[in-house]
Scaffold this active site. Structure first.
Site, PDB file in Angstrom:
ATOM      1  CD  GLU A 131      -2.422  -1.388   2.692  1.00  0.00           C
ATOM      2  OE1 GLU A 131      -3.390  -2.150   2.819  1.00  0.00           O
ATOM      3  OE2 GLU A 131      -1.872  -0.812   3.665  1.00  0.00           O
ATOM      4  N   PRO A 132       1.574   1.548  -1.073  1.00  0.00           N
ATOM      5  CG  PRO A 132       2.439   1.669  -3.243  1.00  0.00           C
ATOM      6  CD  PRO A 132       1.701   0.747  -2.302  1.00  0.00           C
ATOM      7  N   GLY A 133       1.776   5.061  -0.589  1.00  0.00           N
ATOM      8  CA  GLY A 133       1.038   6.315  -0.737  1.00  0.00           C
ATOM      9  C   GLY A 133       2.011   7.453  -0.971  1.00  0.00           C
ATOM     10  NE  ARG A 143       4.402  14.987   6.273  1.00  0.00           N
ATOM     11  CZ  ARG A 143       5.713  14.930   6.125  1.00  0.00           C
ATOM     12  NH1 ARG A 143       6.366  15.898   5.479  1.00  0.00           N
ATOM     13  NH2 ARG A 143       6.396  13.922   6.626  1.00  0.00           N
ATOM     14  CE1 TYR A 172       3.128  13.283  12.277  1.00  0.00           C
ATOM     15  CE2 TYR A 172       3.300  13.846   9.961  1.00  0.00           C
ATOM     16  CZ  TYR A 172       2.611  13.238  10.996  1.00  0.00           C
ATOM     17  OH  TYR A 172       1.422  12.612  10.751  1.00  0.00           O
ATOM     18  CB  CYS A 179      -2.878  34.242  14.381  1.00  0.00           C
ATOM     19  SG  CYS A 179      -2.597  35.432  15.696  1.00  0.00           S
ATOM     20  CD  GLU A 180      -1.336  28.770  16.817  1.00  0.00           C
ATOM     21  OE1 GLU A 180      -0.336  28.579  17.555  1.00  0.00           O
ATOM     22  OE2 GLU A 180      -2.509  28.692  17.209  1.00  0.00           O
ATOM     23  CE1 TYR A 239      -0.726  10.388   4.795  1.00  0.00           C
ATOM     24  CE2 TYR A 239       1.498  10.255   3.910  1.00  0.00           C
ATOM     25  CZ  TYR A 239       0.326   9.648   4.312  1.00  0.00           C
ATOM     26  OH  TYR A 239       0.207   8.284   4.219  1.00  0.00           O
TER      27      TYR A 239
END
Length: 443
Positions: free
Chosen positions: A290-292, A330, A334, A361-362, A390
């Site tokens: 199942e490669p994504g 991401r 991560y 605003c972060e 992703y």
């Protein structure tokens, strides 16, 4: 920035992808903009298909749609002969609306709802990857009620911890996914499923993590799944027709990443299956993967327009773009790293080190720390590579920012596959109760 696939710098000094000038794409579609190199996606699909054909084993390559799920991508995967892995009613609905053959759809997920299971049964999908005992009982009851039999794989955790980020490592014992081989729950699940009248047990599924750059983890997982298969055959006289080894094949985001060729991953997997299953079954099982990310990841580029900057002498220079964590969460999730270049000034030499900030605003909305770029100016176009997986899939409307458009580029043609959200789209599901009036409640 490393140029993937069909990307190159054209005669105007602009980044070109799929024969399309990114400066022109910006003028047509605005920014932020996801650009997908269709030729590279198709190349990756064919690399998997060709590698498995060379192995001589029966196989299915299922695109893991959670990486990037839009109707055009489902249609492309079908054209290339892939099956499809979905994990929600939304992904299933997208696939079905795209006309993807239901019998080639596999349904994953650790908490499928009754409605999702019923929807998938009625669509007559090819296989359910069951994750827990609750799901097995739900599937049995639903299938019995409808008078049908459904194909099932059991997701097992082989106790293999891949060399990856802790949030995307899934094959170890302490995981929310699957039946554990070590504590006996996997054996109990096989016993239950094989005796259920409306469940057709095809085999087992094992996924050890994501963004993996070596083959040893896959080989060890196969060895343990084979030992488990031998135990099941001896004690229950149950033979697995299918062994699904998941995905997790890594890609190059930066120089720090050292992925193998698709053919290297596939050869290691198929050789290990031949080695460890040869003494168990007279006929080797069908192998599914199942490669994504490895199909769409490096085919995606996100294009931004540079806005403001802030130079703190002796500390850092911040350069802000018109996107950020809403279109690529991401780095915040991560600590993921990316490479970038100025798409409108592809031949200019790097002159400064800057950090690319998003517009949310972060304070944590940072896309790249310490990027080496030419002297950046407001209005420049920044291209960030390897955003095909992703990024759109995780995009949000935080700060009520509209999600970007997606364009497939191929042979000099750009085709819109996802429209940019409108301001009306942002409020389309909002409802104001009648009790909340326009009159102020304070006097």
């Amino acid at each position: 920035m490393y140029l993937h696939g069909t990307s190159k710098i054209n005669a105007l000094g602009h980044l070109e992808i799929g024969g399309c000038d990114t400066v022109e794409l910006k003028q047509t579609y605005s920014t932020p903009l996801y650009i997908v190199d269709e030729a590279l996606v198709r190349q990756r699909c064919r690399e998997y298909m060709d590698a498995f054909k060379a192995s001589g084993l029966a196989f299915q390559v299922a695109y893991a749609s959670k990486a990037f799920c839009v109707m055009a991508m489902c249609r492309l995967a079908e054209e290339e002969g892939l099956s499809l892995d979905v994990v929600s009613e939304g992904e299933l609905y997208t696939a079905l609306q795209a006309g993807f053959p239901a019998q080639r759809i596999h349904f994953h997920g650790n908490n499928k709802t009754m409605d999702e299971l019923e929807m998938a049964i009625e669509a007559k999908i090819g296989c359910f990857v069951a994750d827990n005992f609750t799901e097995l009982h739900m599937l049995q009851a639903l299938a019995a009620d409808k008078g049908v039999s459904v194909n099932v794989l059991l997701r097992v955790t082989p106790g293999v911890e891949a060399h990856t980020h802790e949030y995307i490592s899934t094959g170890q014992i302490d995981s929310k996914f699957g039946f554990d081989i070590g504590n006996g729950s996997a054996f109990e699940a096989v016993e239950l499923a094989s005796r259920s009248l409306n469940l057709n047990l095809l085999g087992v599924h094992s996924h050890i993590g994501s963004q993996i750059f070596e083959v040893e983890g896959f080989q060890l997982a196969i060895e343990r799944v084979a030992a488990f298969s031998a135990d099941v055959k001896e004690r229950l006289d149950v033979t697995f027709k299918v062994i699904n080894l998941g995905g997790g094949f890594g890609i190059r985001y930066t120089d720090e990443d050292t992925p193998l060729l698709v053919s290297d991953y596939v050869r290691a997997i198929t050789d290990a299956v031949k080695q460890y299953f040869a003494g168990i079954y007279t006929q080797l099982p069908e192998i599914w993967v199942e490669p994504g990310r490895s199909i769409v990841g490096d085919a995606g580029t996100t294009l931004y327009t540079v806005g403001t900057s802030k130079d703190i002498p002796g500390v850092r220079k911040y350069v802000a773009v018109d996107g950020g964590m809403t279109d690529n969460p991401r780095p915040a999730l991560y600590g993921s790293k990316y490479e970038a270049m100025l798409a409108n000034r592809g031949n200019d030499a790097a002159e400064e080190t800057v950090s690319i900030a998003g517009k949310c605003c972060e304070s944590g909305d940072m896309l790249i720390w310490d990027a080496e770029l030419p002297k950046v100016q407001s209005g420049d176009l920044l291209a960030v590579a390897c955003t095909g997986a992703y990024n759109y899939a995780m995009a949000s409307n935080y700060n009520r920012i509209r999600r970007p458009a997606v364009v497939f580029v191929h042979n000099g043609r750009g085709d819109l596959v996802v429209k940019r959200e409108t301001l009306q789209d942002l409020i389309s599901c909002d409802v104001i109760p009648e009790r909340i009036t326009k009159e102020p409640s304070y006097k």
